[in-house]
Design a protein around this motif. Structure first.
Motif, mmCIF file in Angstrom:
data_model
loop_
_atom_site.group_PDB
_atom_site.id
_atom_site.type_symbol
_atom_site.label_atom_id
_atom_site.label_comp_id
_atom_site.label_asym_id
_atom_site.label_seq_id
_atom_site.Cartn_x
_atom_site.Cartn_y
_atom_site.Cartn_z
ATOM 1 N N GLY A 153 0.799 -1.219 0.000
ATOM 2 C CA GLY A 153 0.000 0.000 0.000
ATOM 3 C C GLY A 153 0.831 1.269 0.000
ATOM 4 O O GLY A 153 0.456 2.276 -0.610
ATOM 5 N N LYS A 154 1.974 1.230 0.673
ATOM 6 C CA LYS A 154 2.828 2.414 0.738
ATOM 7 C C LYS A 154 3.404 2.779 -0.628
ATOM 8 O O LYS A 154 3.845 3.919 -0.833
ATOM 9 C CB LYS A 154 3.959 2.185 1.739
ATOM 10 N N ALA A 155 3.402 1.824 -1.552
ATOM 11 C CA ALA A 155 3.888 2.106 -2.907
ATOM 12 C C ALA A 155 2.794 2.697 -3.788
ATOM 13 O O ALA A 155 3.005 2.895 -4.986
ATOM 14 C CB ALA A 155 4.433 0.826 -3.533
ATOM 15 N N GLY A 156 1.628 2.947 -3.204
ATOM 16 C CA GLY A 156 0.535 3.528 -3.972
ATOM 17 C C GLY A 156 -0.340 2.514 -4.670
ATOM 18 O O GLY A 156 -1.198 2.874 -5.479
ATOM 19 N N VAL A 157 -0.136 1.224 -4.366
ATOM 20 C CA VAL A 157 -0.960 0.161 -4.946
ATOM 21 C C VAL A 157 -2.257 0.056 -4.147
ATOM 22 O O VAL A 157 -2.246 0.146 -2.914
ATOM 23 C CB VAL A 157 -0.209 -1.186 -4.913
ATOM 24 N N GLU A 158 -3.355 -0.136 -4.838
ATOM 25 C CA GLU A 158 -4.645 -0.305 -4.157
ATOM 26 C C GLU A 158 -4.621 -1.576 -3.311
ATOM 27 O O GLU A 158 -4.271 -2.655 -3.791
ATOM 28 C CB GLU A 158 -5.764 -0.389 -5.195
ATOM 29 N N VAL A 159 -4.996 -1.466 -2.034
ATOM 30 C CA VAL A 159 -4.965 -2.600 -1.110
ATOM 31 C C VAL A 159 -6.276 -2.681 -0.338
ATOM 32 O O VAL A 159 -6.789 -1.659 0.140
ATOM 33 C CB VAL A 159 -3.792 -2.474 -0.106
ATOM 34 N N GLU A 160 -6.799 -3.882 -0.218
ATOM 35 C CA GLU A 160 -7.927 -4.161 0.672
ATOM 36 C C GLU A 160 -7.481 -5.254 1.635
ATOM 37 O O GLU A 160 -7.087 -6.343 1.215
ATOM 38 C CB GLU A 160 -9.161 -4.616 -0.107
ATOM 39 N N LEU A 161 -7.520 -4.966 2.928
ATOM 40 C CA LEU A 161 -7.029 -5.885 3.956
ATOM 41 C C LEU A 161 -8.145 -6.235 4.930
ATOM 42 O O LEU A 161 -8.845 -5.355 5.426
ATOM 43 C CB LEU A 161 -5.863 -5.237 4.716
ATOM 44 N N HIS A 162 -8.277 -7.542 5.211
ATOM 45 C CA HIS A 162 -9.223 -8.013 6.220
ATOM 46 C C HIS A 162 -8.487 -8.915 7.208
ATOM 47 O O HIS A 162 -7.792 -9.851 6.794
ATOM 48 C CB HIS A 162 -10.356 -8.816 5.583
ATOM 49 N N VAL A 163 -8.652 -8.632 8.493
ATOM 50 C CA VAL A 163 -8.142 -9.499 9.551
ATOM 51 C C VAL A 163 -9.354 -9.964 10.355
ATOM 52 O O VAL A 163 -10.032 -9.152 10.987
ATOM 53 C CB VAL A 163 -7.135 -8.771 10.462
ATOM 54 N N TYR A 164 -9.636 -11.257 10.298
ATOM 55 C CA TYR A 164 -10.833 -11.791 10.938
ATOM 56 C C TYR A 164 -10.510 -12.224 12.366
ATOM 57 O O TYR A 164 -9.730 -13.158 12.575
ATOM 58 C CB TYR A 164 -11.387 -12.959 10.119
ATOM 59 N N PRO A 165 -11.089 -11.557 13.361
ATOM 60 C CA PRO A 165 -10.718 -11.818 14.754
ATOM 61 C C PRO A 165 -11.211 -13.176 15.247
ATOM 62 O O PRO A 165 -12.272 -13.662 14.842
ATOM 63 C CB PRO A 165 -11.408 -10.682 15.514
ATOM 64 N N GLY A 166 -10.397 -13.790 16.102
ATOM 65 C CA GLY A 166 -10.827 -14.992 16.800
ATOM 66 C C GLY A 166 -10.813 -16.267 16.000
ATOM 67 O O GLY A 166 -11.413 -17.259 16.410
ATOM 68 N N VAL A 167 -10.095 -16.272 14.860
ATOM 69 C CA VAL A 167 -10.055 -17.490 14.037
ATOM 70 C C VAL A 167 -8.621 -17.747 13.559
ATOM 71 O O VAL A 167 -7.860 -16.817 13.320
ATOM 72 C CB VAL A 167 -11.012 -17.409 12.838
ATOM 73 N N PRO A 168 -8.261 -19.027 13.390
ATOM 74 C CA PRO A 168 -6.904 -19.389 12.988
ATOM 75 C C PRO A 168 -6.778 -19.603 11.481
ATOM 76 O O PRO A 168 -7.684 -19.266 10.713
ATOM 77 C CB PRO A 168 -6.688 -20.706 13.739
ATOM 78 N N HIS A 169 -5.662 -20.165 11.088
ATOM 79 C CA HIS A 169 -5.348 -20.446 9.691
ATOM 80 C C HIS A 169 -6.414 -21.337 9.049
ATOM 81 O O HIS A 169 -6.862 -22.315 9.645
ATOM 82 C CB HIS A 169 -3.991 -21.149 9.633
ATOM 83 N N SER A 170 -6.830 -20.984 7.843
ATOM 84 C CA SER A 170 -7.803 -21.767 7.061
ATOM 85 C C SER A 170 -9.123 -21.965 7.800
ATOM 86 O O SER A 170 -9.786 -22.988 7.649
ATOM 87 C CB SER A 170 -7.205 -23.125 6.666
ATOM 88 N N PHE A 171 -9.532 -20.962 8.548
ATOM 89 C CA PHE A 171 -10.766 -21.059 9.332
ATOM 90 C C PHE A 171 -11.981 -21.338 8.468
ATOM 91 O O PHE A 171 -12.919 -22.024 8.887
ATOM 92 C CB PHE A 171 -10.977 -19.782 10.145
ATOM 93 N N GLU A 172 -11.989 -20.821 7.239
ATOM 94 C CA GLU A 172 -13.146 -20.990 6.366
ATOM 95 C C GLU A 172 -13.279 -22.417 5.855
ATOM 96 O O GLU A 172 -14.354 -22.823 5.398
ATOM 97 C CB GLU A 172 -13.083 -20.006 5.189
ATOM 98 N N VAL A 173 -12.208 -23.188 5.949
ATOM 99 C CA VAL A 173 -12.243 -24.588 5.546
ATOM 100 C C VAL A 173 -12.605 -25.473 6.733
ATOM 101 O O VAL A 173 -13.367 -26.436 6.593
ATOM 102 C CB VAL A 173 -10.883 -25.012 4.945
ATOM 103 N N PHE A 174 -12.079 -25.146 7.901
ATOM 104 C CA PHE A 174 -12.381 -25.945 9.084
ATOM 105 C C PHE A 174 -13.837 -25.802 9.511
ATOM 106 O O PHE A 174 -14.458 -26.789 9.902
ATOM 107 C CB PHE A 174 -11.454 -25.543 10.243
ATOM 108 N N CYS A 175 -14.376 -24.591 9.414
ATOM 109 C CA CYS A 175 -15.756 -24.369 9.862
ATOM 110 C C CYS A 175 -16.493 -23.452 8.884
ATOM 111 O O CYS A 175 -16.809 -22.299 9.205
ATOM 112 C CB CYS A 175 -15.760 -23.761 11.265
ATOM 113 N N PRO A 176 -16.787 -23.948 7.683
ATOM 114 C CA PRO A 176 -17.391 -23.090 6.652
ATOM 115 C C PRO A 176 -18.811 -22.644 6.962
ATOM 116 O O PRO A 176 -19.312 -21.710 6.336
ATOM 117 C CB PRO A 176 -17.355 -23.979 5.405
ATOM 118 N N GLN A 177 -19.450 -23.305 7.947
ATOM 119 C CA GLN A 177 -20.835 -22.978 8.270
ATOM 120 C C GLN A 177 -20.969 -21.783 9.205
ATOM 121 O O GLN A 177 -22.085 -21.314 9.459
ATOM 122 C CB GLN A 177 -21.537 -24.197 8.886
ATOM 123 N N THR A 178 -19.863 -21.258 9.724
ATOM 124 C CA THR A 178 -19.917 -20.152 10.669
ATOM 125 C C THR A 178 -20.127 -18.820 9.961
ATOM 126 O O THR A 178 -19.795 -18.660 8.784
ATOM 127 C CB THR A 178 -18.624 -20.086 11.504
#
Length: 325
Positions: A283-308
């Motif tokens: 982002g500091k180089a002027g490139v468009e960036v969208e960042l999401h940090v999902y609280p309370g979940v670990p690596h590959s959370f969407e695969v371990f519990c996709p129903q949440t």
């Protein structure tokens, strides 16, 4: 006392997921034991991905093979809506599957890729790149670039707009995604977007923050991370100054003119800090960036519990990003 804790809904769902997986190994694999991790992951991921709702509107076809830089023929697959027309130019995603650089395949990932296509309507092209340590850097990365290059050069016959091709990957595939985006920039290949999902970006991540606190949540452990990078690069890589940025994107110094970046990561992932740092650097180089940090979940959370709810929100955000260019 640690303030870190699992998302309540995710924690409840995880108990059910773990029961599906059965008994855990009594002894965790030692650092460097690729084969034990490969066997375990190849067994568990089909079970995890079976939790995704089935998709009946997507078909997978084997396009054939594309030639990598060293002449290796890389199998390439297309996921597209059934009955969809490829006569009109449309956006497309080239997807790189995860697996610590040493395991998994397009076949295993098919339920997840089909989910993305079903919800977005965007075609996905995915490669069975060569795995490490049998094939170290740069072979896997060049395989991924070959897939991207093929889609770009054959856009018209694939029904793809060459100006609207993005690249996407998760975990080790996220690292390869970012690396391929760097190669694309360096080699003058047009790339509309890069979507890096909980990516392995920094081979020097050998002492993650609050290791003792994060260990209890880890679905991707410190030991796994060392093993993966040792397999992809070489033992002792973290102390080397010659490791190329396409291999470990966090080492990149010049982030100018990279493709717009979408990056997301769980807040309890040992890769959280490197993901945030990479997004900030780009982002500091002027490139468009969208960042999401999902609280309370670990690596590959969407695969371990996709129903949440949190997993569904992550998928929705990625689908939106897939259709944003």
């Amino acid at each position: 006392m640690s303030a870190l804790k699992l998302d309540a809904e995710y924690a409840e769902a995880l108990e059910k997921t773990l029961s599906l997986l059965g008994d855990k190994p009594a002894i965790k694999p030692r650092i460097g034991d690729v084969e034990a991790r490969r066997t375990a992951t190849n067994r568990t991921w089909p079970i995890l991905l079976s939790q995704l709702p089935p998709t009946s509107d997507v078909e997978r076809t084997h396009i054939g093979s594309v030639e990598s830089k060293d002449g290796f023929e890389v199998p390439l697959y297309r996921f597209a809506k059934k009955g969809g027309s490829q006569s009109d130019a449309a956006p497309a995603i080239v997807y790189i599957h995860g697996g610590g650089y040493f395991c998994l395949s397009v076949e295993v990932y098919s339920p997840l890729l089909s989910t993305y296509v079903s919800q977005s309507g965007v075609q996905i092209f995915a490669m069975d790149y060569r795995l490490s340590p049998e094939h170290r850097f740069p072979a896997p990365l060049e395989d991924c670039y070959a897939g991207l290059k093929y889609v770009h050069e054959n856009a018209a016959q694939l029904g793809v707009d060459p100006e609207r091709i993005g690249i996407m990957g998760d975990s080790a595939g996220g690292g390869l995604c970012a690396g391929t985006a760097i190669l694309a920039r360096n080699r003058g290949l047009k790339l509309a977007k890069q979507l890096v999902i909980n990516g392995n970006l920094d081979d020097r991540n050998i002492n993650p923050r609050s290791l003792s606190e994060l260990a209890q949540f880890a679905t991707w452990s410190f030991e796994d991370n060392i093993t993966a990078w040792d397999a992809y690069l070489e033992p002792g890589h973290e102390f080397k100054n010659y490791i190329a940025a396409p291999a470990a994107p966090a080492r990149l110094e010049n982030t100018n003119e990279l493709a717009p970046l979408y990056l997301d990561v769980g807040g309890l992932d040992i890769l959280t800090d490197e993901g945030i740092a990479y997004a900030m650097k780009v982002g500091k180089a002027g490139v468009e960036v969208e960042l999401h940090v999902y609280p309370g979940v670990p690596h590959s959370f969407e695969v371990f519990c996709p129903q949440t709810k949190i997993a569904k929100a992550a998928i929705q955000n990625r689908v939106r990003a897939m259709t944003s260019f």
